[in-house]
Design a protein around this motif. Structure first.
Motif, PDB file in Angstrom:
ATOM      1  N   LYS A 133      31.150 -15.332  14.007  1.00 33.94           N
ATOM      2  CA  LYS A 133      32.116 -15.500  13.610  1.00 33.94           C
ATOM      3  C   LYS A 133      33.737 -15.379  13.649  1.00 33.94           C
ATOM      4  O   LYS A 133      34.660 -15.377  14.327  1.00 33.94           O
ATOM      5  N   VAL A 134      33.780 -13.926  12.579  1.00 29.41           N
ATOM      6  CA  VAL A 134      34.627 -13.564  13.161  1.00 29.41           C
ATOM      7  C   VAL A 134      34.895 -11.893  13.729  1.00 29.41           C
ATOM      8  O   VAL A 134      35.429 -10.740  13.942  1.00 29.41           O
ATOM      9  N   SER A 135      33.843 -11.752  14.289  1.00 29.23           N
ATOM     10  CA  SER A 135      33.553  -9.767  14.713  1.00 29.23           C
ATOM     11  C   SER A 135      33.295 -10.672  16.478  1.00 29.23           C
ATOM     12  O   SER A 135      32.748 -11.534  16.369  1.00 29.23           O
ATOM     13  N   ALA A 136      33.170  -8.992  17.373  1.00 31.27           N
ATOM     14  CA  ALA A 136      33.566  -9.264  18.567  1.00 31.27           C
ATOM     15  C   ALA A 136      31.264  -8.247  18.944  1.00 31.27           C
ATOM     16  O   ALA A 136      31.977  -8.086  19.970  1.00 31.27           O
ATOM     17  N   GLY A 137      31.135  -8.103  17.846  1.00 35.72           N
ATOM     18  CA  GLY A 137      30.378  -7.402  17.979  1.00 35.72           C
ATOM     19  C   GLY A 137      30.109  -5.672  18.223  1.00 35.72           C
ATOM     20  O   GLY A 137      31.475  -5.357  17.167  1.00 35.72           O
ATOM     21  N   SER A 138      28.967  -5.249  18.206  1.00 40.67           N
ATOM     22  CA  SER A 138      28.924  -4.137  17.788  1.00 40.67           C
ATOM     23  C   SER A 138      28.606  -2.906  18.913  1.00 40.67           C
ATOM     24  O   SER A 138      27.311  -3.227  19.789  1.00 40.67           O
ATOM     25  N   HIS A 139      29.083  -1.973  19.502  1.00 42.78           N
ATOM     26  CA  HIS A 139      28.831  -0.995  20.417  1.00 42.78           C
ATOM     27  C   HIS A 139      28.468   0.374  19.820  1.00 42.78           C
ATOM     28  O   HIS A 139      29.354   0.603  19.306  1.00 42.78           O
ATOM     29  N   GLU A 140      27.531   1.009  20.665  1.00 39.74           N
ATOM     30  CA  GLU A 140      27.235   2.282  20.663  1.00 39.74           C
ATOM     31  C   GLU A 140      26.912   3.459  21.776  1.00 39.74           C
ATOM     32  O   GLU A 140      26.277   2.184  22.552  1.00 39.74           O
ATOM     33  N   VAL A 141      27.979   4.685  21.743  1.00 36.23           N
ATOM     34  CA  VAL A 141      27.184   5.303  22.918  1.00 36.23           C
ATOM     35  C   VAL A 141      26.945   6.696  22.661  1.00 36.23           C
ATOM     36  O   VAL A 141      26.667   6.929  20.962  1.00 36.23           O
ATOM     37  N   VAL A 142      25.501   6.928  22.661  1.00 36.59           N
ATOM     38  CA  VAL A 142      24.353   7.794  22.482  1.00 36.59           C
ATOM     39  C   VAL A 142      24.570   9.172  23.569  1.00 36.59           C
ATOM     40  O   VAL A 142      24.531   8.587  25.362  1.00 36.59           O
ATOM     41  N   LEU A 143      24.740  10.202  23.447  1.00 37.80           N
ATOM     42  CA  LEU A 143      24.978  11.329  25.121  1.00 37.80           C
ATOM     43  C   LEU A 143      24.274  12.779  24.790  1.00 37.80           C
ATOM     44  O   LEU A 143      24.051  13.053  23.283  1.00 37.80           O
ATOM     45  N   GLY A 144      23.053  12.760  24.904  1.00 36.20           N
ATOM     46  CA  GLY A 144      21.857  13.806  25.153  1.00 36.20           C
ATOM     47  C   GLY A 144      22.144  14.737  26.359  1.00 36.20           C
ATOM     48  O   GLY A 144      22.149  14.537  27.356  1.00 36.20           O
ATOM     49  N   ILE A 145      21.971  16.167  25.285  1.00 41.13           N
ATOM     50  CA  ILE A 145      21.983  17.437  25.961  1.00 41.13           C
ATOM     51  C   ILE A 145      20.813  18.413  25.962  1.00 41.13           C
ATOM     52  O   ILE A 145      20.293  18.595  24.962  1.00 41.13           O
ATOM     53  N   LYS A 146      19.784  18.796  27.026  1.00 43.15           N
ATOM     54  CA  LYS A 146      18.706  18.919  26.698  1.00 43.15           C
ATOM     55  C   LYS A 146      19.101  20.530  26.586  1.00 43.15           C
ATOM     56  O   LYS A 146      19.698  21.285  28.644  1.00 43.15           O
ATOM     57  N   LEU A 147      18.922  21.421  25.955  1.00 41.64           N
ATOM     58  CA  LEU A 147      19.450  22.886  25.757  1.00 41.64           C
ATOM     59  C   LEU A 147      18.736  23.808  26.552  1.00 41.64           C
ATOM     60  O   LEU A 147      17.417  23.534  25.814  1.00 41.64           O
ATOM     61  N   ASN A 148      18.257  25.115  26.983  1.00 41.22           N
ATOM     62  CA  ASN A 148      17.053  25.689  27.289  1.00 41.22           C
ATOM     63  C   ASN A 148      16.326  25.229  28.107  1.00 41.22           C
ATOM     64  O   ASN A 148      15.010  25.512  27.578  1.00 41.22           O
ATOM     65  N   ASN A 149      16.194  24.466  28.719  1.00 40.20           N
ATOM     66  CA  ASN A 149      14.902  23.341  29.580  1.00 40.20           C
ATOM     67  C   ASN A 149      15.177  23.836  30.455  1.00 40.20           C
ATOM     68  O   ASN A 149      15.039  23.566  31.886  1.00 40.20           O
ATOM     69  N   HIS A 150      13.968  24.842  30.927  1.00 37.03           N
ATOM     70  CA  HIS A 150      13.699  25.532  31.503  1.00 37.03           C
ATOM     71  C   HIS A 150      13.088  25.028  32.323  1.00 37.03           C
ATOM     72  O   HIS A 150      12.704  25.171  33.201  1.00 37.03           O
ATOM     73  N   ARG A 151      11.582  24.523  31.741  1.00 37.43           N
ATOM     74  CA  ARG A 151      11.523  23.124  32.788  1.00 37.43           C
ATOM     75  C   ARG A 151      11.506  22.276  33.738  1.00 37.43           C
ATOM     76  O   ARG A 151      11.000  22.103  34.201  1.00 37.43           O
ATOM     77  N   LYS A 152      12.792  22.047  33.098  1.00 34.18           N
ATOM     78  CA  LYS A 152      13.572  21.009  34.287  1.00 34.18           C
ATOM     79  C   LYS A 152      12.863  19.954  33.558  1.00 34.18           C
ATOM     80  O   LYS A 152      12.802  18.965  34.488  1.00 34.18           O
TER      81      LYS A 152
END
Length: 340
Positions: free
Chosen positions: A313-332
């Motif tokens: 009744k008093v909020s417009a919900g919650s937002h969440e963002v996640v960014l993933g980075i694969k480092l040294n990913n030789h096998r792609k």
């Protein structure tokens, strides 16, 4: 408007931390179980860096805002169980979409190291946490691997009294021992996994600090006590077709003085690239989420929570963002092998 009484606010914070979860709430923990379980550290063959931001109960003044950065990598895991391209063993599906045990090589024992940094703000209270972790992954047979992990670090609590309207300067909650408190943290976890399922259990904030508030203490000398938090989770990977993967999962969270909280999740992925899902937290919120594995380096995900309590009744919900980075990913690797 900053018409907040410092004593009322801190009393509310103490009440919440005494009877509910103290640690930040994340909807997309399913993408990063390392947040709650150090045994996950080093589970993949590459270094996994993840950045997450969450704004909870949008539109409500003083609502929680959280940010985290996690990174973990394996040591001695160059020949992990599942290869890629022509080296990947042929998968044979059973009636229910599981991969048969004989279709995978035995994984090598290996180590995992990592770190977690989090900042959580709620009203005038700011909590900053840093933990470093170590894990060991031991194959039990050609199909199962058991990982155990430990993490330790510090948590700092700060109360920003400068942004509050103070009516009682003698309020005991204004003393410096509460405005700036530092605690030592300890987390232990276990993670049993295969290419088809995982089961995890962990405990966080297991250390008692010398200045924690005890029953023998007085209201004139309050301290922020860290409660032990316990987590149990499980997930199952079903593959009804070559292009579609369905992952139902559940998480149970508990503290000493609160009823267990249960999360139910379900995600569907197409071609290991695009996924969508939904989550339900019992007596708290429902959420929708979606993401894309852009390439073998980047992936991004977003979720939106709709409160099922009176907060809607008093909020417009919650937002969440996640960014993933694969480092040294030789096998792609595009889609994670073990944490889907």
């Amino acid at each position: 408007m900053k018409k907040i009484l410092i004593s009322a606010l801190v009393y509310f914070v103490m009440l919440v931390t005494a009877e509910a979860q103290q640690r930040p709430q994340y909807t997309q923990y399913v993408l990063n179980n390392y947040l709650t379980n150090p045994a996950v550290g080093g589970i993949e063959s590459y270094a996994d860096l993840r950045l997450g931001y969450r704004t909870q109960w949008a539109g409500l003044e003083g609502a929680p805002k959280s940010f985290y950065a996690t990174v973990h990598t394996s040591l001695g895991n160059s020949n992990n169980s599942v290869g890629s391209g022509s080296n990947r063993p042929k998968e044979t599906k059973s009636r229910y979409g599981f991969s048969k045990k004989s279709s995978y090589k035995k994984s090598r024992p290996h180590h995992g190291i990592g770190a977690v940094a989090q900042v959580d703000e709620a009203g005038l209270l700011k909590t900053s946490t840093f933990n470093a972790s170590y894990a060991y992954h031991q194959p039990l047979n050609r199909y199962l691997t058991l990982a155990s992990g430990i993490a330790s670090g510090i948590t700092q609590f700060r109360v920003n009294t400068q942004d509050a309207v103070i009516f009682d300067p003698s309020d005991p909650y204004l003393n410096s021992s509460f405005e700036n408190a530092t605690k030592v943290d300890l987390t232990i976890g276990f993670w049993l996994y295969s290419t088809d399922f995982y089961i995890g259990a962990s405990g966080a904030q297991l250390l008692r600090n010398g200045n924690d508030f005890e029953s023998a203490g007085t209201d004139r000398n309050p301290h922020m006590r860290q409660q032990p938090h316990f987590y149990a989770t499980a997930g199952l990977r079903l593959q009804p077709s070559n292009a579609i993967t369905v992952v139902p999962s559940v998480m149970v969270k508990a503290t000493d003085s609160a009823k267990p909280a249960i999360d139910f999740n379900a995600r569907m992925m197409y071609a290991q690239r695009i996924w969508a899902g939904a989550s339900y937290r019992h007596q708290d919120a429902m959420a929708v989420m979606a993401g894309i594995n852009i390439n073998h380096v980047f992936d991004v995900a977003y979720s939106y929570d709709m409160s099922t309590s009176e907060l809607n009744k008093v909020s417009a919900g919650s937002h969440e963002v996640v960014l993933g980075i694969k480092l040294n990913n030789h096998r792609k690797v595009i889609c994670p092998t073990w944490i889907w």
